[in-house]
Scaffold this active site. Sequence first.
Site, mmCIF file in Angstrom:
data_model
loop_
_atom_site.group_PDB
_atom_site.id
_atom_site.type_symbol
_atom_site.label_atom_id
_atom_site.label_comp_id
_atom_site.label_asym_id
_atom_site.label_seq_id
_atom_site.Cartn_x
_atom_site.Cartn_y
_atom_site.Cartn_z
ATOM 1 C CE1 TYR A 184 -21.658 -6.042 22.223
ATOM 2 C CE2 TYR A 184 -19.521 -7.119 21.955
ATOM 3 C CZ TYR A 184 -20.295 -6.104 22.489
ATOM 4 O OH TYR A 184 -19.719 -5.166 23.301
ATOM 5 C CE LYS A 195 -12.562 -14.116 13.014
ATOM 6 N NZ LYS A 195 -13.707 -13.803 12.138
ATOM 7 C CB SER A 206 -9.604 -11.461 15.743
ATOM 8 O OG SER A 206 -9.084 -11.604 17.049
ATOM 9 C CE1 TYR A 252 -12.678 -15.822 16.309
ATOM 10 C CE2 TYR A 252 -10.943 -14.935 17.720
ATOM 11 C CZ TYR A 252 -12.009 -14.735 16.856
ATOM 12 O OH TYR A 252 -12.402 -13.457 16.543
#
Length: 347
Positions: free
Chosen positions: A17, A160, A131, A156
């Site tokens: 994306y 990061k 993020s 997740y």
Amino acid sequence: MEPLNQKKILVTGGTGYIGSHTTVELIEAGFDPVIVDNLYNSDAQVVDNIQKITGVRPLLEVFDLCDSVKLGKFILKHKDIQAVIHFAAYKAVGESVRNPIAYYRNNLLSLINLLDVMKRYEIPNLVFSSSCTVYGQPEKLPVTEDTPLQPATSPYGNTKQIGESIIRDTTCSDKNLKAISLRYFNPIGAHPSALIGELPRGIPENLVPYLTQTGYGIREELKVFGNDYNTPDGSCIRDYLHVVDLAKAHVVSIKRLFEKKNKSDFEVFNLGTGHGVSVLEAIRSFERVSGIKLKYKITGRRPGDIEKIWADPGYANTELGWKTLSSLDQAMKTAWDWEKMIRSNNL
């Protein structure tokens, strides 16, 4: 200084994306991007559409960065790579809670392998896809780059945090390596051509694809995870920015590294609009631009979600000379145009 069009940039996860939109912006800025992607959550056809937008077909090699042997062979074939933009990672908060081992293995091993070959073959510049999840649930809002990192609320987010630590330590150990970590808030929307956009496999984990799929009739109804948060309407608040605005920040960051304007070996920047938007407000935005009344229901909170977060993008605005240009409604309209295009083409 060497012309930009002679500078080759490795874009890992470049058919994904954000990676695909950044590849478009790199080409339009005169760079020569090459893509490595394992197509875990994307499609090789994306390269066709990048070519339709830009007139340039970037090279795509399909393999997994966790395979250090294949990565080493790739770099040997492309010794003229001068920078890396690293997108390749699993990225869904909910999925990471359900399957943490896969997230730690994929997101960290791929990064370690990449840094290893960058050191070995003296590739000096890295832009890392980070993020806002590194902040956890911050005690004060909006979030600046100096906001203390709280414990991650999902595997997740933890990958990061750990990834940034690995990069910071590596730049400390190798003064030839410079890195910029871009801490994204919530990218939404699609390219205005409607030729590339967010196309998750299976049931979407992110709000906007689920929202557009519900609007198109692919999903029966949208689930709103929680209405009892300490926010004005009880739903979670995020900072939604247009993916094209986000992609442009990577080009600015690459130029910063090439022009040696970085103020330290490892820099971090928040990328957001500076405005918090609730889930219910996002739904109303979609309804405005589509003319469709969405069917949704309130369900329980989702594990791993934080209550509210939005950026103070002032440092990126002044230091990078970057800012968001698109409104929430404009971004939502491109997401809806993309949804209609992919459904009409049976993608």
